[in-house]
Write a protein that holds these residues in place. Structure first.
Motif, PDB file in Angstrom:
ATOM      1  N   HIS A 105      -5.362  -1.044   3.253  1.00  0.00           N
ATOM      2  CA  HIS A 105      -4.789  -1.625   4.492  1.00  0.00           C
ATOM      3  C   HIS A 105      -5.740  -2.556   4.977  1.00  0.00           C
ATOM      4  O   HIS A 105      -5.515  -3.542   6.021  1.00  0.00           O
ATOM      5  N   MET A 106      -7.068  -2.497   4.618  1.00  0.00           N
ATOM      6  CA  MET A 106      -7.979  -3.013   5.481  1.00  0.00           C
ATOM      7  C   MET A 106      -8.028  -4.512   5.205  1.00  0.00           C
ATOM      8  O   MET A 106      -7.940  -5.265   6.323  1.00  0.00           O
ATOM      9  N   VAL A 139      -4.595  -1.633  13.603  1.00  0.00           N
ATOM     10  CA  VAL A 139      -4.176  -1.196  12.554  1.00  0.00           C
ATOM     11  C   VAL A 139      -4.922   0.277  12.528  1.00  0.00           C
ATOM     12  O   VAL A 139      -4.418   1.491  12.334  1.00  0.00           O
ATOM     13  N   SER A 140      -6.409   0.364  12.324  1.00  0.00           N
ATOM     14  CA  SER A 140      -7.373   1.565  12.065  1.00  0.00           C
ATOM     15  C   SER A 140      -7.877   2.361  13.219  1.00  0.00           C
ATOM     16  O   SER A 140      -8.389   3.273  12.968  1.00  0.00           O
ATOM     17  N   SER A 165      -9.222 -11.396  12.956  1.00  0.00           N
ATOM     18  CA  SER A 165      -9.215 -10.482  11.821  1.00  0.00           C
ATOM     19  C   SER A 165      -9.713  -9.080  12.456  1.00  0.00           C
ATOM     20  O   SER A 165      -9.349  -7.925  11.943  1.00  0.00           O
ATOM     21  N   ALA A 166     -10.755  -9.174  13.459  1.00  0.00           N
ATOM     22  CA  ALA A 166     -11.311  -7.769  13.729  1.00  0.00           C
ATOM     23  C   ALA A 166     -10.264  -7.221  14.832  1.00  0.00           C
ATOM     24  O   ALA A 166     -10.077  -6.125  14.660  1.00  0.00           O
ATOM     25  N   ALA A 167      -9.547  -8.103  15.414  1.00  0.00           N
ATOM     26  CA  ALA A 167      -8.754  -7.573  16.397  1.00  0.00           C
ATOM     27  C   ALA A 167      -7.486  -6.677  15.644  1.00  0.00           C
ATOM     28  O   ALA A 167      -6.961  -5.666  15.938  1.00  0.00           O
ATOM     29  N   PRO A 227       0.942  -1.211  -0.130  1.00  0.00           N
ATOM     30  CA  PRO A 227       0.037  -0.100   0.013  1.00  0.00           C
ATOM     31  C   PRO A 227       0.863   1.403   0.011  1.00  0.00           C
ATOM     32  O   PRO A 227       0.414   2.293  -0.319  1.00  0.00           O
ATOM     33  N   ASN A 228       2.012   1.283   0.250  1.00  0.00           N
ATOM     34  CA  ASN A 228       2.872   2.331   0.191  1.00  0.00           C
ATOM     35  C   ASN A 228       3.348   2.778  -0.893  1.00  0.00           C
ATOM     36  O   ASN A 228       4.019   3.837  -1.251  1.00  0.00           O
ATOM     37  N   THR A 229       3.285   1.786  -1.985  1.00  0.00           N
ATOM     38  CA  THR A 229       3.620   2.223  -3.493  1.00  0.00           C
ATOM     39  C   THR A 229       2.167   3.051  -3.867  1.00  0.00           C
ATOM     40  O   THR A 229       1.321   2.892  -3.088  1.00  0.00           O
TER      41      THR A 229
END
Length: 199
Positions: A31-32, A90-91, A83-85, A23-25
């Protein structure tokens, strides 16, 4: 059984490394979903290991509630919770993420464990930094951003700023096309406030 655990951990590691670079490109990627995939792999590893422990020990002690239930521990549920954790860490999403997971699973039984795991993940990630990945990317790329968590102190009032230079305004009444054209040609501004009175 060991092959599955190694495969899932290797998948999580590869996905984690690709999520750092991808995602940094300047290519759309996000990111999700990658963070949810990493969390799902790790959660499934935890659920799979817990089911192996339950099979070895049997329905005694901590697993006494499993008596009479054939698949007592479902690793897929741990994948959803993981996945929720990870997405929460992250967000920094909390309540909205609980609603998203509830909508995805359509299981009301998973609301409380999802809420607890999301809150714990947010608390742990807040210990490392207050901002989520999206806020950090805004700061990294120098996009204009007014952070609502920061406090701004202004020592000037609007009257102080207005006294420092002549203010060009348009009176709401008494103007014609010539007076407005004259003001536009003699000033360099591109916007003019319209006022009822010049006082």
């Amino acid at each position: 059984a060991t092959d599955i655990v190694v495969f899932l951990l290797l998948s999580a590691l590869i996905k984690f490394i690709l999520t750092i670079f991808g995602p940094n490109t300047i290519v759309p990627g996000g990111h999700m979903v990658p963070s949810m995939a990493v969390g799902a792999c790790i959660g499934r590893v935890f659920g799979f290991c817990l089911s192996l422990v339950q099979e070895r020990i049997g329905d005694t002690g901590f697993f006494a509630e499993c008596a009479g239930h054939d698949p007592c521990i479902t690793p897929g549920v741990y994948a959803i919770i993981g996945s929720a954790a990870m997405l929460s860490a992250v967000s920094r999403m909390t309540v909205s993420l609980v609603v998203i997971i509830f909508e995805l699973t359509d299981g009301i039984d998973y609301i409380m464990p999802t809420t607890i795991v999301i809150l714990v993940a947010k608390w742990v990630s807040d210990a490392f930094g207050r901002d989520g990945i999206y806020d950090e990317l805004i700061l990294l790329h120098d996009y204009p951003y007014l952070n609502n968590k920061m406090e701004f102190v202004f020592n000037e009032t609007a009257a102080d700023v207005m006294k420092s230079r002549d203010l060009c305004v348009i009176n709401a009444t008494g103007n014609n096309l010539g007076s407005i054209h004259n003001m536009l040609s003699t000033t360099e501004y591109s916007g003019y406030p319209i006022v009822k009175s010049l006082e």
